[in-house]
Scaffold this motif. Structure first.
Motif, PDB file in Angstrom:
ATOM      1  N   GLY A  30       0.383  -1.087  -0.047  1.00 55.28           N
ATOM      2  CA  GLY A  30       0.058  -0.080   0.359  1.00 55.28           C
ATOM      3  C   GLY A  30       0.770   0.990  -0.361  1.00 55.28           C
ATOM      4  N   TYR A  31       2.053   1.366   0.436  1.00 59.02           N
ATOM      5  CA  TYR A  31       2.703   2.176   0.095  1.00 59.02           C
ATOM      6  C   TYR A  31       3.063   2.915  -0.828  1.00 59.02           C
ATOM      7  N   GLY A  32       2.651   4.176  -1.006  1.00 60.57           N
ATOM      8  CA  GLY A  32       3.218   5.099  -2.433  1.00 60.57           C
ATOM      9  C   GLY A  32       3.559   5.254  -3.523  1.00 60.57           C
ATOM     10  N   LEU A  33       4.674   3.928  -4.334  1.00 58.51           N
ATOM     11  CA  LEU A  33       5.864   4.369  -5.065  1.00 58.51           C
ATOM     12  C   LEU A  33       6.024   5.387  -5.826  1.00 58.51           C
ATOM     13  N   ARG A  34       4.419   5.491  -6.511  1.00 56.83           N
ATOM     14  CA  ARG A  34       4.547   6.297  -7.715  1.00 56.83           C
ATOM     15  C   ARG A  34       4.398   7.873  -6.859  1.00 56.83           C
ATOM     16  N   ASP A  35       4.516   8.316  -5.747  1.00 54.40           N
ATOM     17  CA  ASP A  35       4.265   9.156  -5.439  1.00 54.40           C
ATOM     18  C   ASP A  35       5.536   9.908  -4.447  1.00 54.40           C
ATOM     19  N   ALA A  36       6.719   8.107  -3.708  1.00 57.36           N
ATOM     20  CA  ALA A  36       7.032   8.866  -3.651  1.00 57.36           C
ATOM     21  C   ALA A  36       8.720   9.047  -4.508  1.00 57.36           C
ATOM     22  N   VAL A  37       8.526   8.278  -5.914  1.00 56.41           N
ATOM     23  CA  VAL A  37       9.756   9.055  -7.029  1.00 56.41           C
ATOM     24  C   VAL A  37       9.072  10.686  -6.881  1.00 56.41           C
ATOM     25  N   THR A  38       7.701  10.950  -7.061  1.00 57.94           N
ATOM     26  CA  THR A  38       7.219  12.391  -7.465  1.00 57.94           C
ATOM     27  C   THR A  38       8.395  12.521  -6.631  1.00 57.94           C
ATOM     28  N   ARG A  39       7.720  12.810  -5.611  1.00 59.92           N
ATOM     29  CA  ARG A  39       8.919  13.408  -4.564  1.00 59.92           C
ATOM     30  C   ARG A  39      10.160  13.704  -4.749  1.00 59.92           C
ATOM     31  N   LEU A  40      11.077  12.525  -4.651  1.00 63.20           N
ATOM     32  CA  LEU A  40      12.544  12.565  -5.492  1.00 63.20           C
ATOM     33  C   LEU A  40      12.374  13.163  -6.129  1.00 63.20           C
ATOM     34  N   ARG A  41      11.582  13.543  -7.599  1.00 64.97           N
ATOM     35  CA  ARG A  41      12.371  14.290  -8.601  1.00 64.97           C
ATOM     36  C   ARG A  41      11.908  15.671  -8.181  1.00 64.97           C
ATOM     37  N   ALA A  42      10.369  15.916  -7.421  1.00 67.30           N
ATOM     38  CA  ALA A  42      10.709  17.136  -7.402  1.00 67.30           C
ATOM     39  C   ALA A  42      12.006  17.679  -6.233  1.00 67.30           C
ATOM     40  N   THR A  43      12.323  16.857  -5.144  1.00 71.98           N
ATOM     41  CA  THR A  43      13.919  17.115  -4.340  1.00 71.98           C
ATOM     42  C   THR A  43      14.931  17.499  -5.424  1.00 71.98           C
ATOM     43  N   VAL A  44      14.738  17.482  -5.938  1.00 77.71           N
ATOM     44  CA  VAL A  44      16.489  17.930  -6.917  1.00 77.71           C
ATOM     45  C   VAL A  44      15.947  17.861  -8.165  1.00 77.71           C
ATOM     46  N   GLY A  45      14.937  18.684  -7.857  1.00 79.13           N
ATOM     47  CA  GLY A  45      14.418  19.764  -9.778  1.00 79.13           C
ATOM     48  C   GLY A  45      14.873  18.896 -10.543  1.00 79.13           C
ATOM     49  N   MET A  46      13.947  17.556 -11.016  1.00 85.21           N
ATOM     50  CA  MET A  46      14.139  17.261 -11.870  1.00 85.21           C
ATOM     51  C   MET A  46      12.344  16.267 -12.075  1.00 85.21           C
ATOM     52  N   GLU A  47      11.403  17.044 -11.486  1.00 87.14           N
ATOM     53  CA  GLU A  47       9.822  17.053 -12.167  1.00 87.14           C
ATOM     54  C   GLU A  47      10.164  18.036 -13.118  1.00 87.14           C
ATOM     55  N   GLY A  48      10.581  18.534 -13.818  1.00 91.62           N
ATOM     56  CA  GLY A  48      10.450  19.056 -15.239  1.00 91.62           C
ATOM     57  C   GLY A  48      11.382  17.916 -16.539  1.00 91.62           C
ATOM     58  N   CYS A  49      11.657  17.142 -15.837  1.00 96.95           N
ATOM     59  CA  CYS A  49      12.483  16.345 -17.259  1.00 96.95           C
ATOM     60  C   CYS A  49      11.472  15.770 -17.999  1.00 96.95           C
ATOM     61  N   THR A  50      11.324  15.620 -19.572  1.00 98.16           N
ATOM     62  CA  THR A  50      10.689  14.597 -19.993  1.00 98.16           C
ATOM     63  C   THR A  50      10.690  13.129 -19.832  1.00 98.16           C
ATOM     64  N   THR A  51       9.287  12.658 -19.052  1.00 98.99           N
ATOM     65  CA  THR A  51       9.182  11.367 -18.368  1.00 98.99           C
ATOM     66  C   THR A  51       9.497  10.276 -20.300  1.00 98.99           C
ATOM     67  N   ILE A  52      10.228   9.147 -20.419  1.00 92.39           N
ATOM     68  CA  ILE A  52      10.005   8.293 -21.241  1.00 92.39           C
ATOM     69  C   ILE A  52       9.341   7.393 -20.966  1.00 92.39           C
ATOM     70  N   ARG A  53       9.762   6.675 -19.956  1.00 86.10           N
ATOM     71  CA  ARG A  53       8.779   5.648 -19.621  1.00 86.10           C
ATOM     72  C   ARG A  53       8.563   5.408 -17.931  1.00 86.10           C
ATOM     73  N   ARG A  54       7.308   4.597 -17.217  1.00 91.02           N
ATOM     74  CA  ARG A  54       7.070   3.748 -16.220  1.00 91.02           C
ATOM     75  C   ARG A  54       7.164   2.718 -16.095  1.00 91.02           C
ATOM     76  N   GLU A  55       8.273   2.236 -15.077  1.00 90.67           N
ATOM     77  CA  GLU A  55       7.837   0.402 -14.864  1.00 90.67           C
ATOM     78  C   GLU A  55       8.477   0.381 -13.542  1.00 90.67           C
ATOM     79  N   GLY A  56       7.309  -0.929 -13.169  1.00 88.22           N
ATOM     80  CA  GLY A  56       7.151  -1.266 -12.074  1.00 88.22           C
ATOM     81  C   GLY A  56       7.012  -3.406 -11.631  1.00 88.22           C
ATOM     82  N   ALA A  57       7.606  -3.902 -10.995  1.00 85.53           N
ATOM     83  CA  ALA A  57       8.730  -5.413 -10.388  1.00 85.53           C
ATOM     84  C   ALA A  57       8.589  -5.510  -8.777  1.00 85.53           C
ATOM     85  N   PRO A  58       8.270  -7.010  -9.191  1.00 88.95           N
ATOM     86  CA  PRO A  58       8.577  -6.934  -7.609  1.00 88.95           C
ATOM     87  C   PRO A  58      10.160  -7.845  -7.863  1.00 88.95           C
ATOM     88  N   ILE A  59      10.648  -7.267  -7.024  1.00 89.12           N
ATOM     89  CA  ILE A  59      11.962  -7.907  -6.707  1.00 89.12           C
ATOM     90  C   ILE A  59      12.508  -8.689  -5.169  1.00 89.12           C
TER      91      ILE A  59
END
Length: 414
Positions: free
Chosen positions: A235-264
């Motif tokens: 239930g943890y929001g991984l997409r939201d966490a990545v959004t926060r991380l991108r904002a932290t480093v000023g990369m929220e405006g970088c073009t997103t090429i693809r999104r991927e998720g999987a169990p490891i």
């Protein structure tokens, strides 16, 4: 006899299910030994992966260095307090690959060695009346509403179809019990080099707001960058966490090429084979390193051991040979997995512990031993005093005898 009937009656020496680094490596090794190998993989699917490979992998598996999209010269560890610790790599580098191109190259090499390849999705594992495994696959043809199915016989089956392997669940006892972290990343256009982004540096975020039990990462891949995180917490929001991380480093405006998720997977399975004619490799066998999440190197090493075990089985007919793959792998790398599992359990459980962990990373002994172990894929045994110093510093942090900057606190005797 029509073409499909002829195919259904054909018996391969080995059918490898899954065309990632593990499956492609097994197919390459066995085809190179003259075995009749069929490699079956899905339509090109890219696993979420930071794409880091050590020099040991490049050397041991004869990887074409043209596949490297970046050479990382340092890592930066970021604590919950935002304190940053740089870990330069002395006399070495970490190679970065794009899985889209890297996996395709490995599959092409397997075909060049003599493996046959088909694109399809695994469906069922059954047995013919004589006991020979029969695998059913489905392939979606253009213009058809329902997928077409076909079946293949094999003397031996290798399941290299990733975490929670469908082959494993149907054929290997306990394969459905693997413990996983769910990883998610976004591939974006790399920004210009700034103080916040260095194309030769991996940034690793040990912060509860990015992951409650793992870490977040920014891994440069030349013109592209992987930004991701992972967790075992449902239930943890991984997409939201990545959004926060991108904002932290000023990369929220970088073009997103693809999104991927999987169990490891985070722990090797207790058993990789069914004691008869099926054996697992790579993520299907659970060989992703705890704490770091590194999987490419261990997938390919496990595949080499599986290839050796399968070859021995085909030559002798003794199914006990298949169990040697796991035994050999764990003899070589089990200690590393145990150490990293303890590290993750101790240092990733809270922001207080993560802060202390990043403090430890400032130590030069820690940095040198970490990079030597990573690049050479062996725990460093020839520096006992450095290990002893690291041990006592770890104990000081665990007992609260060191402050947040790694200095030993003075205790009053009164």
């Amino acid at each position: 006899m029509n073409e499909q009937a002829a195919q259904d009656s054909q018996t391969y020496d080995v059918v490898v299910v899954g065309g990632g680094p593990a499956g492609a490596t097994v197919a390459h090794e066995l085809a190179g030994e003259g075995r009749m190998v069929l490699l079956v993989d899905r339509e090109e699917r890219i696993k979420p992966c930071g794409g880091a490979i050590p020099p040991a992998l490049i050397r041991d598996f004869a990887i074409d260095e043209s596949l490297l999209v970046a050479r990382i010269r340092s890592a930066q560890m970021i604590a919950p307090s935002e304190r940053r610790v740089d870990m330069p790599i002395e006399d070495g580098f970490v190679g970065m690959v794009d899985r889209e191109d890297f996996d395709a190259w490995l599959r092409e090499r397997a075909v060049a060695a003599g493996a046959e390849r088909r694109r399809a999705v695994f469906r069922t594992f059954e047995r013919d009346p004589d006991g020979t495994p029969r695998l059913t696959f489905a392939v979606k043809e253009a213009g058809r509403r329902e997928p077409e199915t076909f079946s293949i016989r094999a003397r031996c089956v290798v399941g290299a179809d990733g975490a929670r392997s469908a082959v494993g669940r149907q054929a290997v006892k306990g394969a459905d019990k693997v413990r996983c972290v769910f990883a998610y990343h976004e591939i974006v256009d790399s920004p210009r080099e700034t103080a916040a982004f260095d194309p030769e540096r991996c940034d690793v975020y040990y912060q509860g707001r990015i992951s409650p039990d793992f870490y977040g990462w920014i891994f440069p891949h030349g013109p592209r960058t992987s930004i991701g995180t992972g967790t075992a917490r449902k239930g943890y929001g991984l997409r939201d966490a990545v959004t926060r991380l991108r904002a932290t480093v000023g990369m929220e405006g970088c073009t997103t090429i693809r999104r991927e998720g999987a169990p490891i997977p985070m722990k090797p399975l207790k058993r990789w084979d069914n004691g008869r004619d099926v054996v697992l490799a790579g993520d299907a066998a659970g060989v992703v390193a705890p704490a770091s999440g590194e999987g490419i190197y261990y997938a390919m090493v496990s595949a080499r051991r599986v290839g050796e075990a399968v070859l021995a089985f085909l030559e002798s007919g003794d199914a006990k040979a298949l169990a040697t793959a796991r035994r050999r792998f764990m003899r070589e790398h089990g200690r590393v997995f145990r150490v990293l599992s303890i590290l993750q359990a101790v240092w990733y459980r809270s922001d207080r512990q993560r802060e202390r962990f990043v403090s430890i990373c400032r130590d030069r002994d820690v940095q040198r031993l970490t990079w030597e172990a990573y690049m050479n894929k062996k725990l460093v045994r020839h520096q006992p005093f450095a290990h002893l110093r690291v041990f006592f510093k770890d104990v000081a942090h665990l007992l609260g005898l060191a402050d947040g900057r790694g200095r030993t606190r003075q205790r009053s005797s009164g």
